[in-house]
Design a protein around this motif. Sequence first.
Motif, PDB file in Angstrom:
ATOM      1  N   VAL A 183      45.052  18.126  23.307  1.00 19.73           N
ATOM      2  CA  VAL A 183      45.941  19.055  23.101  1.00 19.73           C
ATOM      3  C   VAL A 183      45.450  20.527  23.830  1.00 19.73           C
ATOM      4  CG1 VAL A 183      46.691  20.679  21.116  1.00 19.73           C
ATOM      5  CG2 VAL A 183      46.385  18.380  20.684  1.00 19.73           C
ATOM      6  N   GLN A 185      44.345  20.457  26.747  1.00 21.34           N
ATOM      7  CA  GLN A 185      44.881  20.080  28.067  1.00 21.34           C
ATOM      8  C   GLN A 185      46.285  20.482  28.341  1.00 21.34           C
ATOM      9  OE1 GLN A 185      43.983  16.136  29.389  1.00 21.34           O
ATOM     10  NE2 GLN A 185      41.936  16.611  29.418  1.00 21.34           N
ATOM     11  N   ILE A 186      47.247  20.502  27.254  1.00 18.62           N
ATOM     12  CA  ILE A 186      48.709  21.008  26.956  1.00 18.62           C
ATOM     13  C   ILE A 186      48.507  22.389  27.311  1.00 18.62           C
ATOM     14  CG2 ILE A 186      50.778  21.081  25.844  1.00 18.62           C
ATOM     15  CD1 ILE A 186      49.978  18.560  24.329  1.00 18.62           C
ATOM     16  N   PHE A 187      47.661  23.185  26.732  1.00 18.19           N
ATOM     17  CA  PHE A 187      47.739  24.488  27.030  1.00 18.19           C
ATOM     18  C   PHE A 187      47.275  24.862  28.354  1.00 18.19           C
ATOM     19  CE2 PHE A 187      47.635  26.724  22.932  1.00 18.19           C
ATOM     20  CZ  PHE A 187      47.817  25.658  22.131  1.00 18.19           C
ATOM     21  N   ARG A 189      47.603  22.900  31.327  1.00 11.60           N
ATOM     22  CA  ARG A 189      48.328  22.639  32.150  1.00 11.60           C
ATOM     23  C   ARG A 189      49.571  23.714  32.397  1.00 11.60           C
ATOM     24  NH1 ARG A 189      48.581  16.897  30.085  1.00 11.60           N
ATOM     25  NH2 ARG A 189      46.834  15.962  31.005  1.00 11.60           N
ATOM     26  N   PHE A 190      49.804  23.927  31.022  1.00 13.63           N
ATOM     27  CA  PHE A 190      51.027  24.857  30.985  1.00 13.63           C
ATOM     28  C   PHE A 190      50.693  26.128  31.556  1.00 13.63           C
ATOM     29  CE2 PHE A 190      52.627  28.725  28.704  1.00 13.63           C
ATOM     30  CZ  PHE A 190      53.864  28.622  29.103  1.00 13.63           C
TER      31      PHE A 190
ATOM     32  N   SER D  43      48.537  15.874  16.191  1.00 14.08           N
ATOM     33  CA  SER D  43      47.990  17.294  16.380  1.00 14.08           C
ATOM     34  C   SER D  43      49.291  18.212  15.801  1.00 14.08           C
ATOM     35  CB  SER D  43      47.777  17.437  17.881  1.00 14.08           C
ATOM     36  OG  SER D  43      48.875  17.063  18.542  1.00 14.08           O
ATOM     37  N   PHE D  57      56.698  24.386  26.808  1.00  8.94           N
ATOM     38  CA  PHE D  57      55.224  24.327  26.021  1.00  8.94           C
ATOM     39  C   PHE D  57      55.414  23.902  24.521  1.00  8.94           C
ATOM     40  CE2 PHE D  57      52.121  26.723  23.527  1.00  8.94           C
ATOM     41  CZ  PHE D  57      51.030  26.279  23.780  1.00  8.94           C
ATOM     42  N   ALA D  60      56.371  20.286  24.317  1.00  6.67           N
ATOM     43  CA  ALA D  60      55.257  19.722  24.683  1.00  6.67           C
ATOM     44  C   ALA D  60      54.193  19.418  23.321  1.00  6.67           C
ATOM     45  CB  ALA D  60      54.412  20.099  25.764  1.00  6.67           C
ATOM     46  N   LEU D  61      53.860  20.286  22.491  1.00  9.75           N
ATOM     47  CA  LEU D  61      53.237  20.093  21.456  1.00  9.75           C
ATOM     48  C   LEU D  61      53.759  19.332  20.493  1.00  9.75           C
ATOM     49  CD1 LEU D  61      51.858  23.931  20.668  1.00  9.75           C
ATOM     50  CD2 LEU D  61      50.566  21.757  21.840  1.00  9.75           C
ATOM     51  N   ARG D  64      53.860  15.702  22.159  1.00  9.61           N
ATOM     52  CA  ARG D  64      52.569  14.844  22.055  1.00  9.61           C
ATOM     53  C   ARG D  64      52.641  13.839  21.001  1.00  9.61           C
ATOM     54  NH1 ARG D  64      47.428  14.802  19.611  1.00  9.61           N
ATOM     55  NH2 ARG D  64      46.264  13.399  20.780  1.00  9.61           N
ATOM     56  N   GLU D 107      55.476  16.540  31.894  1.00 11.83           N
ATOM     57  CA  GLU D 107      54.367  16.782  32.993  1.00 11.83           C
ATOM     58  C   GLU D 107      52.978  17.433  32.059  1.00 11.83           C
ATOM     59  OE1 GLU D 107      55.160  19.768  36.174  1.00 11.83           O
ATOM     60  OE2 GLU D 107      57.020  18.453  36.433  1.00 11.83           O
ATOM     61  N   LEU D 108      53.292  18.131  31.211  1.00  8.13           N
ATOM     62  CA  LEU D 108      52.251  18.608  30.260  1.00  8.13           C
ATOM     63  C   LEU D 108      51.455  17.815  29.392  1.00  8.13           C
ATOM     64  CD1 LEU D 108      53.817  22.032  28.973  1.00  8.13           C
ATOM     65  CD2 LEU D 108      52.622  21.584  31.232  1.00  8.13           C
ATOM     66  N   LEU D 109      51.956  16.451  29.288  1.00 12.96           N
ATOM     67  CA  LEU D 109      51.347  15.406  28.402  1.00 12.96           C
ATOM     68  C   LEU D 109      50.714  14.495  29.349  1.00 12.96           C
ATOM     69  CD1 LEU D 109      54.488  15.008  25.922  1.00 12.96           C
ATOM     70  CD2 LEU D 109      52.512  16.413  25.586  1.00 12.96           C
ATOM     71  N   ASP D 110      49.744  13.819  28.491  1.00 13.45           N
ATOM     72  CA  ASP D 110      49.026  12.723  29.135  1.00 13.45           C
ATOM     73  C   ASP D 110      49.980  11.454  28.827  1.00 13.45           C
ATOM     74  OD1 ASP D 110      46.359  13.684  29.655  1.00 13.45           O
ATOM     75  OD2 ASP D 110      46.336  14.132  27.655  1.00 13.45           O
TER      76      ASP D 110
END
Lengths: 198, 143, 653, 325, 318
Positions: A183, A185-187, A189-190, D43, D57, D60-61, D64, D107-110
Amino acid sequence: MYKVYFQTYEMDTINLSEKTNWEFIEQVQKESGENLSLCYQCGNCTAGCPYTNYFDYPVSMVMRLLQTGQKDTILNSKAIWLCATCETCTTRCPCEIDVAHVMDTLRIIARRENKVSEKDIKMFYDAFLDSVKRFGRIYEVGTLLTYNIRSGHFMADADLGPKVLTKGKIRFFPTKIKGSDKVAQIFERFRTKAKKHG
Amino acid sequence: MSGVAGKELRIVGFLCNWCSYGGADTAGVARFKQPTDLRIIRVPCSGRVDPLFVVKALLTGADGVLVSGCHPRDCHYTDGNFYARRRLEMLKRLLPFIGIDEKRFHYTWVSASEGQKWQQVVTDFTNQVHKLGPMHAKKESEG
Amino acid sequence: MRVGVFICHCGNNIAGTVDVARVAAEMRKLPGVVYATNYMYTCSEPGQEEIKQAIKKENLDRIVVAACSPRMHENTFRKTIEKAGLNRYFLEMANIREHISWIGEDKELNTAKAIDAVKMAVAKVMKNKPLYSSSFKVNKRVMVIGGGVAGMQAALDCADGGLDVVLVEKSPSIGGMMARLDKTFPTIDCSICILGPKMVDVAQHEKIKLHAYSEIDEIKGYVGNYQVKVRKKATYVDWTKCTGCGACMEKCPTRNAYDNFNFGVAPTRAINIPFPQAIPKKAKIDPAFCRQFTKGKCGVCAKICPTGAINYEMQDEIVTEDVGAIIVATGYGLFDLDKFPEYGAGRYPDVITGIQYERILNASGPTSGHILRPSDQTEPKTIVFVSCAGSRDKSLGVPYCSNFCCMYIAKQAILTKDHVPDSQSYVFYMDIRSPGKGYDEFTRRAQEDYGVKYIRGRVSRIYPKGKKMVVRGADTLLGTQVEVEADLVVLATAVVSAPGAAGMAEKLHISYDTFGFYVESHPKLRPVETNTSGVFLAGACQGPKDIPASVGQGSAAASKVQALFSKDMLESDPAIAQVNTNACVGCLKCVRTCPFQAIKEEELRNGKKVAKVIETVCAGCGVCTSTCPCGAIQLQHFTDNQLLAEVNAICQG
Amino acid sequence: MAEKEYAYFSGCSLEGTAKEYDTSFRLVMKTLGVTLTEPEDWSCCGSTPAHTVDHVFAAALAARNLAIVEKMNIGTLTTPCPSCLMAFKKAHLGMTEDEAFKDQVNELLDEPYEGGVISKSSLQIIYEDVGLEKIAEKVTHALPDLKVAAYYGCIMNRPPDVAQFDDPENPVAMDRVISALGVEVRDYAFKTECCGAAFGVPKRAMVNELTYKVLSMAVDAGANCIAVACPLCQQNLDLRQEQVNRAMGASFNIPVLYFTQIMGLAYGYSPKELDMDKLVVSAGPLIKTRIPIAEYRAMKEAEAAAAKKTPKAREAKEAAKTEES
Amino acid sequence: MNNAEQIKETIARIFPDVETVICYQQGFDGLHATPYFISIPEQVNKLIWNPLCAQNLTSYLPSIKKKVGIVVKGCDSRTIIQYLQEGLIDRAKVVIIGVPCTGVISVKKVLREIGHQPVVDVVFDDNGNIVVKTQKGEKRLAIADVCPDKCTTCQYPTPLVYDHLIGEPIASNKPKEDVYKDIREFDAKTLEEKRAYWEKEFERCIRCYACRNACPMCICQDSCIAETREPHWISQRLSLQEKFMFHMIHAAHLAGRCVECGECERVCPMDIPVAKLKKKINAEMKELFNYETGVNPDDKPPMYTFNVDEAKIKEHKL
């Protein structure tokens, strides 16, 4: 009971030839995906807004200020931060404008340009997001404490403390999820991406 | 704005007199700007459009063909567009079999009051054909 | 072949974005084109004269006019060349205005496009053949569909002009919406007082045949010769016997039938005469509520009827009417309250529609003209009117203005003050639209003389609080939210197309827009004609309209019919299908696909079976031409070769 | 009947202040034969705060979690929390309607999210997937003292294009679910008026005023308790009820229950099992009387029969009434 | 083949009722069968019946006004049904002698196998082989190896309509889902590949119109628009464009009508796969309208009818 909006700010003559920020209009349209010209100022958003009494500009006025490109007035307004995204305006807009989404977009732009009029709300949001970043989930006590310390409202909701505690509603220790680094990492990367794009 | 950069392509449009030709007129009267590639042929009814006209155009120099008629149930001749719909659908499915991108051919329904829709159709279809590029480029360079 | 090409500037409309001189110059290079010129206004008298002169001087035999849409001026120029001695079908038009100069900004590209368009027209005109109309007899009888004020006006004007009229009305009485109104703006004269005598005129006119409580089942034929199947719905009362005494209605034990005439403001009886001035004043049974139908026993009305007119076994009856023209005056419909969940969606009895309030105001209405609110029959003191309830609301699919609500709200607010002097009315509005004669003065009067409070803003929510209805809206001029605690709320619900409008249009083969309103031939110049010859429009079926406009259209449509019927014979459109019997192999696929059954099998003298077109029935769609594998049946003026010439002009040019 | 299975996203609140929502929902689902599988290592959905940072963003949260659920191959996710639901629905819509947006989010995610998850609120699966018939079938106890005002909050059904559930202005799902339990429901107009949402902390005065309106409308409608489906609404109406009383000079004492708690009571679970003690305004007196359903029905039938037997008395009563009027 | 004898008997029986019977006789050598018109019962002796009787004789039916008898295989019977759907023949004027068929022989394939040697004699053995004798020797070929492509997916070995059936009906042993397998495979190629394929194939076309002339559903005869000036769809130029257009005309006119008898390909001197386009359209007709040509006389050819609401035709978005 109702506040007249003229009392909240001084109405200078706005020289539309000079003070219309066309780029801002474009920017908001692009980022929100909404066509601002669709608004014909019927006032339905204002009429339904539960928060309008606290706004310095009612929603319909925010839309009007947008149409006339009054960037500074809008980004410095309290209204955009006092909106709770209850979606009433979006639901009832006869022109099918996603007004709540426009308000969201304005908050994002204000944040980006460091023009946040309602510091408390932003701090509360930041405390919330900090918790998410650290633990992957919301840790309510921590969020509140962080907020209280940063905002200087040390006793905010302190009266509720005993109630909550005796009811066993609050966890005293955060649960950190396994993937909290994912999580975070999301911050990250952003942030990197945002920097790259300026 | 024309919205189409670069060289014009050849797009042939078959429009029924009662609905779509009128819709194109309505768009014109309202000054709805459109790309300029389209050349319009007026037919009484979309049911008059033999799929072979489309084939003929595509084989002999058109880069795209658009057929537009009245909305189903709203045909000036009651049933013409119902026949058109079957025949043109058949053609749309046959074209890729002979190596012609089906995106070069579009059929749709626009009424005389739908000027705005007409503008959208012309703009979108022209853009679509431009994305595919000219169909007869090879021959042009040879000739 | 000697083709002449005339390029119109249309003032700056074309010449502004098309290099007309260059187009003309390019045309001169084409084989077959012997003359090409450009002219300021080709459609003007001198412009037409120039064409005629050129035909004579240059010995032209085919003409191409590049100007506006052929839908606009094709007929004009056909007449022009006809006067110069050419067959009218030797004309082609290239639409370089609506399709070119008005929609593109780049003069270079526009000019190239115009050159192509004119080339196509030249290619086509060279394939054109002379065509000749034949003539046929007109049945000088007219049908008017819809007995509202527009239809009645049309029927009376036609009948007074000596024509036989068949008037078909869907509901049990003529009168339409106007018969339900209390007063009319801006004069405040009593609606039924001015309409009633007209209704009587209709009933008594010897030239008018009325089918009330009837619907259109099927329309066949063409201008001058329509056959219309009219379904006379079962009333379960023999109208030849019914005297309209009303005894049945009085004794009917079912007291909860829905009252269509009063829009459900109060219930009515299962057998009823809709209102005192009804024409025809006859009773009819509503089988959805009648105990004889729902429970299988009752029979009270049959027992009570002094003339024995009740007939529970009655069936719908179909009659066929032959007419030469049809005037459509089917009126409009209104949004239901259930479209407004934020206003309670009909759950709150004291939130009503404008037309319901009209019935409450009306002296012959359920409250006998006393303003009493539906929930508790008390007199409301605070009344809120909400304009644009659905109108100008894209999210509800009605982006247009309903035309007359601003006016009737002002009227109702004024009448409210007249009825209840200590009342206060509020009007929520977005814009006050009052552009008619004496109209704006009227809305001003509501505010200035009657103290109606106009609040500029929409209403977001209506909810009950005790006995009051809280109306929460915005006052955008103040820039704030406002609330009014009202006793009664009247919504000016959106005007929409009449129920079943689309189906009717399909039967008539006329066009309708996205909203179900019928499309006129030309928005300015042919406002009551349709694209189907012999079918005319009057009133709100074409779009929301107030009474004066509807009446005007009724008269206009009637005069169009008079003009049509002024000739004994009509000319047929020769642009119909024609069979080349040499090429026809008699497979008769055209017979299968013709939407008009206009093709039949014919045996030639040599025994060969071929297709034959019935000229008067063929409508000229060309489905047969695209069906025929051997190209033997060709739609004249749109033959394969003519269309191929156009395709080739673009693709091989 | 094939057993239903959902990926269950409880959300952060249900781990803390709304623990009783989680407890009661799980119990009710057990009774109704629905399997809930918690996605591993879920999460926070991002909620409102993330939306003030950036659209991508925020999505993305949420995404996930959607990506995790997508891997579970269950197809439908359910969450009791409307705020989480809205975050998921908006992320899903944005990503399925706009390919470019999807790429930006992924892009922001694994683990990328491909758009294969349907999100429904817990109320929606109970109302639509389980159905009123089944809900009524499982009732073991009558709750004769409850008069419930169902409060949906602002974003359970709005905006309609996103929510795709029930009516945005006058929702009825919760009313019908509670009615199906045999519990009395009071209709009122403020079912969807916003309670003040997350502003309880930074803008308490605002929340006080809005909550006050909702509480008074419910009381005016004759309700003696409120049913909710949102942790934040519950917090504002219940936990802050005393703050409201103080600020607005009111004296509300109206319990605010999760609708799943009411279901649990009707299904025979004890108040203890349903964490009823976690409510700040006690519902104790209202739920004291619980009558086994068979007994209750017999009682009602007897009443009805008694009323029928004395038609004359009834007629007399009616006659008296007409005279009065 | 016993069937031949049975056919002869049947023909002899129906004779006074019909004026002519169309069947097969041997052609200029043992490898070729040719149509045979019998007008008196005695002529029946020359009738043959073997896997070389490949032609679709039904093409003659629409032009014959007299009552006629005809020998048909399963595939040929579909033509008759299609004629009935289109009202091109009168069922009462045709006596159908149906013969179940296990597969015919493509003469072209045999000739390729024997290197186009002159044929001396042809015999059939009992194991499903054809034995072709030439001056250079003898070639034994399994019939299944030299059958036309249509036989490999044949769904209707037994005629779908007949008055007299010779022998016992046979059920198809070919999987139904394979019927359009070749079409699906071809469709999977890229647009460029497909375009190049057809350009290469049609380039070879010599516009002899044999495909058209052999086609039982090409009803235009002398009026074919490939050769008229009114209307003037294509010129007589031998360009690829005109050839391509001709084949598209043929395909479009057969849309929802082609009975997949394969006559067009059988007669094409240039071996152009002309049936493929029509088969593609048939696959689409099946998909769109659940319509299969020539199987049910009560069906309506899909291009000559419509549904107000078309279940399978969705509006196309731009």
